[in-house]
Design a protein around this motif. Structure first.
Motif, PDB file in Angstrom:
ATOM      1  N   THR A  67      40.920  44.463  18.607  1.00 48.37           N
ATOM      2  CA  THR A  67      42.039  44.144  19.459  1.00 48.37           C
ATOM      3  C   THR A  67      42.760  42.980  18.957  1.00 48.37           C
ATOM      4  OG1 THR A  67      41.376  43.208  21.611  1.00 48.37           O
ATOM      5  CG2 THR A  67      41.714  45.679  21.810  1.00 48.37           C
ATOM      6  N   GLY A  68      41.723  42.125  18.507  1.00 45.61           N
ATOM      7  CA  GLY A  68      43.062  41.140  17.638  1.00 45.61           C
ATOM      8  C   GLY A  68      42.776  39.823  18.524  1.00 45.61           C
ATOM      9  N   GLU A  69      43.366  38.996  18.178  1.00 43.72           N
ATOM     10  CA  GLU A  69      43.271  37.669  18.693  1.00 43.72           C
ATOM     11  C   GLU A  69      44.745  37.072  19.393  1.00 43.72           C
ATOM     12  OE1 GLU A  69      43.797  32.772  17.157  1.00 43.72           O
ATOM     13  OE2 GLU A  69      44.105  34.497  15.608  1.00 43.72           O
ATOM     14  N   ALA A  70      45.576  37.725  19.714  1.00 41.02           N
ATOM     15  CA  ALA A  70      46.551  38.161  20.379  1.00 41.02           C
ATOM     16  C   ALA A  70      46.668  38.287  21.750  1.00 41.02           C
ATOM     17  CB  ALA A  70      48.119  38.038  20.310  1.00 41.02           C
ATOM     18  N   LEU A  71      45.635  39.569  21.737  1.00 38.27           N
ATOM     19  CA  LEU A  71      45.345  40.148  22.873  1.00 38.27           C
ATOM     20  C   LEU A  71      44.280  39.158  23.771  1.00 38.27           C
ATOM     21  CD1 LEU A  71      46.240  42.311  24.969  1.00 38.27           C
ATOM     22  CD2 LEU A  71      44.737  43.974  24.176  1.00 38.27           C
ATOM     23  N   TYR A  72      43.613  38.821  22.683  1.00 38.41           N
ATOM     24  CA  TYR A  72      41.978  37.906  23.757  1.00 38.41           C
ATOM     25  C   TYR A  72      42.239  36.772  24.111  1.00 38.41           C
ATOM     26  CZ  TYR A  72      38.214  34.818  24.047  1.00 38.41           C
ATOM     27  OH  TYR A  72      37.292  34.348  24.902  1.00 38.41           O
ATOM     28  N   GLN A  73      43.476  36.124  23.655  1.00 40.68           N
ATOM     29  CA  GLN A  73      43.605  34.735  23.831  1.00 40.68           C
ATOM     30  C   GLN A  73      44.813  34.874  25.075  1.00 40.68           C
ATOM     31  OE1 GLN A  73      42.632  31.989  22.906  1.00 40.68           O
ATOM     32  NE2 GLN A  73      42.004  32.018  20.828  1.00 40.68           N
ATOM     33  N   PHE A  74      45.275  36.241  25.488  1.00 39.62           N
ATOM     34  CA  PHE A  74      46.242  36.306  26.405  1.00 39.62           C
ATOM     35  C   PHE A  74      44.767  36.953  27.529  1.00 39.62           C
ATOM     36  CE2 PHE A  74      48.033  39.560  29.546  1.00 39.62           C
ATOM     37  CZ  PHE A  74      49.403  38.887  29.505  1.00 39.62           C
ATOM     38  N   GLY A  75      44.268  37.440  27.228  1.00 37.31           N
ATOM     39  CA  GLY A  75      42.907  37.743  28.725  1.00 37.31           C
ATOM     40  C   GLY A  75      42.843  36.181  28.788  1.00 37.31           C
ATOM     41  N   ALA A  76      42.056  35.792  27.531  1.00 39.14           N
ATOM     42  CA  ALA A  76      41.238  34.225  27.938  1.00 39.14           C
ATOM     43  C   ALA A  76      42.247  33.705  28.688  1.00 39.14           C
ATOM     44  CB  ALA A  76      40.792  33.667  26.629  1.00 39.14           C
ATOM     45  N   ALA A  77      43.614  33.511  28.723  1.00 45.11           N
ATOM     46  CA  ALA A  77      44.602  32.316  29.198  1.00 45.11           C
ATOM     47  C   ALA A  77      44.316  33.380  30.904  1.00 45.11           C
ATOM     48  CB  ALA A  77      45.805  32.787  28.428  1.00 45.11           C
ATOM     49  N   SER A  78      44.654  34.447  30.973  1.00 48.20           N
ATOM     50  CA  SER A  78      44.699  34.984  32.395  1.00 48.20           C
ATOM     51  C   SER A  78      43.296  34.211  32.767  1.00 48.20           C
ATOM     52  CB  SER A  78      45.142  36.539  32.789  1.00 48.20           C
ATOM     53  OG  SER A  78      44.880  36.667  33.672  1.00 48.20           O
ATOM     54  N   LEU A  79      42.706  34.992  32.389  1.00 51.10           N
ATOM     55  CA  LEU A  79      41.227  34.628  33.437  1.00 51.10           C
ATOM     56  C   LEU A  79      40.705  32.990  33.617  1.00 51.10           C
ATOM     57  CD1 LEU A  79      38.173  34.976  34.271  1.00 51.10           C
ATOM     58  CD2 LEU A  79      37.410  34.747  31.688  1.00 51.10           C
ATOM     59  N   SER A  80      41.487  32.411  32.315  1.00 52.18           N
ATOM     60  CA  SER A  80      41.168  30.823  33.074  1.00 52.18           C
ATOM     61  C   SER A  80      42.462  30.253  34.274  1.00 52.18           C
ATOM     62  CB  SER A  80      41.784  29.523  32.005  1.00 52.18           C
ATOM     63  OG  SER A  80      43.202  29.703  31.295  1.00 52.18           O
ATOM     64  N   LEU A  81      43.455  30.843  34.954  1.00 54.36           N
ATOM     65  CA  LEU A  81      44.102  31.493  36.012  1.00 54.36           C
ATOM     66  C   LEU A  81      43.162  31.498  37.201  1.00 54.36           C
ATOM     67  CD1 LEU A  81      47.375  32.266  34.026  1.00 54.36           C
ATOM     68  CD2 LEU A  81      46.579  29.748  34.950  1.00 54.36           C
ATOM     69  N   TRP A  82      42.216  32.473  37.177  1.00 54.35           N
ATOM     70  CA  TRP A  82      41.472  32.502  38.419  1.00 54.35           C
ATOM     71  C   TRP A  82      41.153  32.412  38.975  1.00 54.35           C
ATOM     72  CZ3 TRP A  82      41.150  37.587  41.233  1.00 54.35           C
ATOM     73  CH2 TRP A  82      42.090  38.792  40.852  1.00 54.35           C
ATOM     74  N   PRO A  83      40.525  31.014  38.641  1.00 56.11           N
ATOM     75  CA  PRO A  83      39.670  30.224  39.669  1.00 56.11           C
ATOM     76  C   PRO A  83      40.781  29.053  40.776  1.00 56.11           C
ATOM     77  CG  PRO A  83      38.494  29.760  37.336  1.00 56.11           C
ATOM     78  CD  PRO A  83      39.919  30.608  37.355  1.00 56.11           C
ATOM     79  N   GLU A  84      41.910  29.121  40.486  1.00 56.77           N
ATOM     80  CA  GLU A  84      42.860  28.320  40.976  1.00 56.77           C
ATOM     81  C   GLU A  84      43.034  30.079  42.106  1.00 56.77           C
ATOM     82  OE1 GLU A  84      47.194  26.243  40.906  1.00 56.77           O
ATOM     83  OE2 GLU A  84      45.946  26.258  39.515  1.00 56.77           O
ATOM     84  N   PHE A  85      43.416  30.946  41.816  1.00 52.36           N
ATOM     85  CA  PHE A  85      44.065  31.339  42.611  1.00 52.36           C
ATOM     86  C   PHE A  85      42.991  32.359  43.553  1.00 52.36           C
ATOM     87  CE2 PHE A  85      44.730  36.819  43.025  1.00 52.36           C
ATOM     88  CZ  PHE A  85      45.726  36.074  43.853  1.00 52.36           C
ATOM     89  N   ALA A  86      41.713  32.509  42.939  1.00 51.90           N
ATOM     90  CA  ALA A  86      40.708  32.882  43.897  1.00 51.90           C
ATOM     91  C   ALA A  86      40.636  31.870  45.062  1.00 51.90           C
ATOM     92  CB  ALA A  86      39.202  33.147  43.376  1.00 51.90           C
ATOM     93  N   SER A  87      40.566  29.990  44.797  1.00 51.74           N
ATOM     94  CA  SER A  87      40.604  29.298  45.894  1.00 51.74           C
ATOM     95  C   SER A  87      41.941  29.520  46.747  1.00 51.74           C
ATOM     96  CB  SER A  87      40.952  27.761  45.151  1.00 51.74           C
ATOM     97  OG  SER A  87      40.627  27.010  46.080  1.00 51.74           O
ATOM     98  N   GLU A  88      42.921  29.767  46.352  1.00 50.62           N
ATOM     99  CA  GLU A  88      44.280  30.193  46.693  1.00 50.62           C
ATOM    100  C   GLU A  88      44.080  31.034  48.175  1.00 50.62           C
ATOM    101  OE1 GLU A  88      47.634  30.445  44.009  1.00 50.62           O
ATOM    102  OE2 GLU A  88      47.505  28.450  43.667  1.00 50.62           O
ATOM    103  N   VAL A  89      43.471  32.417  47.790  1.00 52.77           N
ATOM    104  CA  VAL A  89      43.581  33.537  48.084  1.00 52.77           C
ATOM    105  C   VAL A  89      42.454  33.388  49.373  1.00 52.77           C
ATOM    106  CG1 VAL A  89      42.702  35.744  48.441  1.00 52.77           C
ATOM    107  CG2 VAL A  89      44.379  35.095  46.397  1.00 52.77           C
ATOM    108  N   GLU A  90      41.085  32.399  48.548  1.00 54.49           N
ATOM    109  CA  GLU A  90      39.897  32.147  50.174  1.00 54.49           C
ATOM    110  C   GLU A  90      41.069  31.329  51.113  1.00 54.49           C
ATOM    111  OE1 GLU A  90      36.083  32.303  46.988  1.00 54.49           O
ATOM    112  OE2 GLU A  90      37.138  30.520  47.978  1.00 54.49           O
ATOM    113  N   ASP A  91      41.345  29.993  50.564  1.00 55.69           N
ATOM    114  CA  ASP A  91      42.202  29.744  51.272  1.00 55.69           C
ATOM    115  C   ASP A  91      43.142  29.638  52.501  1.00 55.69           C
ATOM    116  OD1 ASP A  91      40.567  27.923  51.247  1.00 55.69           O
ATOM    117  OD2 ASP A  91      42.993  26.520  49.825  1.00 55.69           O
ATOM    118  N   ALA A  92      43.924  30.837  52.161  1.00 52.53           N
ATOM    119  CA  ALA A  92      45.001  32.140  52.941  1.00 52.53           C
ATOM    120  C   ALA A  92      44.499  32.870  54.140  1.00 52.53           C
ATOM    121  CB  ALA A  92      46.272  32.526  52.212  1.00 52.53           C
ATOM    122  N   ALA A  93      43.502  33.542  53.547  1.00 58.12           N
ATOM    123  CA  ALA A  93      42.754  34.325  54.232  1.00 58.12           C
ATOM    124  C   ALA A  93      41.341  34.267  54.663  1.00 58.12           C
ATOM    125  CB  ALA A  93      41.812  35.264  53.158  1.00 58.12           C
ATOM    126  N   ALA A  94      40.884  32.662  54.668  1.00 55.46           N
ATOM    127  CA  ALA A  94      39.594  32.226  55.594  1.00 55.46           C
ATOM    128  C   ALA A  94      38.434  33.211  55.503  1.00 55.46           C
ATOM    129  CB  ALA A  94      40.257  32.124  57.082  1.00 55.46           C
TER     130      ALA A  94
END
Length: 134
Positions: A67-94
């Protein structure tokens, strides 16, 4: 979040069709922006889209080397945001969302698949991914 009742005009700003991971994440962000949101879902315990993805966040497998570098880099950047997002959801949902970042294993069942995995490894290494052929 409110539920839309049949034949009731409730004045929502936006309707989201589907209460899976993406629909609910989107609703959460829109609610934080003070919009009135309704989520419309078929009512399954685990929505089909969420079940199909099995909770996997793997740009290297989902996007592949073709699929090429641009799509891979987009996916990798998106994945890098998940730890913080997961932490926020866990805090909100207890409660835990069971986010894990311990990797993924691809298995080749024949020589053709082995060659394909090898090509994917080489391409992903060139894109900066951490991969290893075993």
């Amino acid at each position: 979040m409110q539920l839309l009742r049949k034949n009731v005009n409730t004045g929502f700003d936006i309707a989201i069709i589907g209460g899976g991971v993406i629909g609910l994440a989107l609703a959460r962000e829109l609610l934080a922006a003070k919009l009135r949101v309704v989520v419309i879902d078929a009512g399954a315990d685990i929505p089909a889209a969420t079940n199909a993805a099995a909770g996997m966040l793997a740009p290297s497998f989902e996007m592949g080397h073709k699929t090429g570098e641009a799509l891979y880099q987009f996916g990798a950047a998106s994945l890098s945001l998940w730890p913080e997002f997961a932490s926020e959801v866990e805090d909100a949902a207890a409660m835990s969302v069971d986010y894990r970042d311990d990797g993924i294993l691809g298995v080749a069942l024949d020589e053709e698949q082995w060659q394909e995995l090898g090509a994917s490894c080489e391409d992903l290494l060139s894109l900066g991914a951490t991969v290893e052929m075993l």
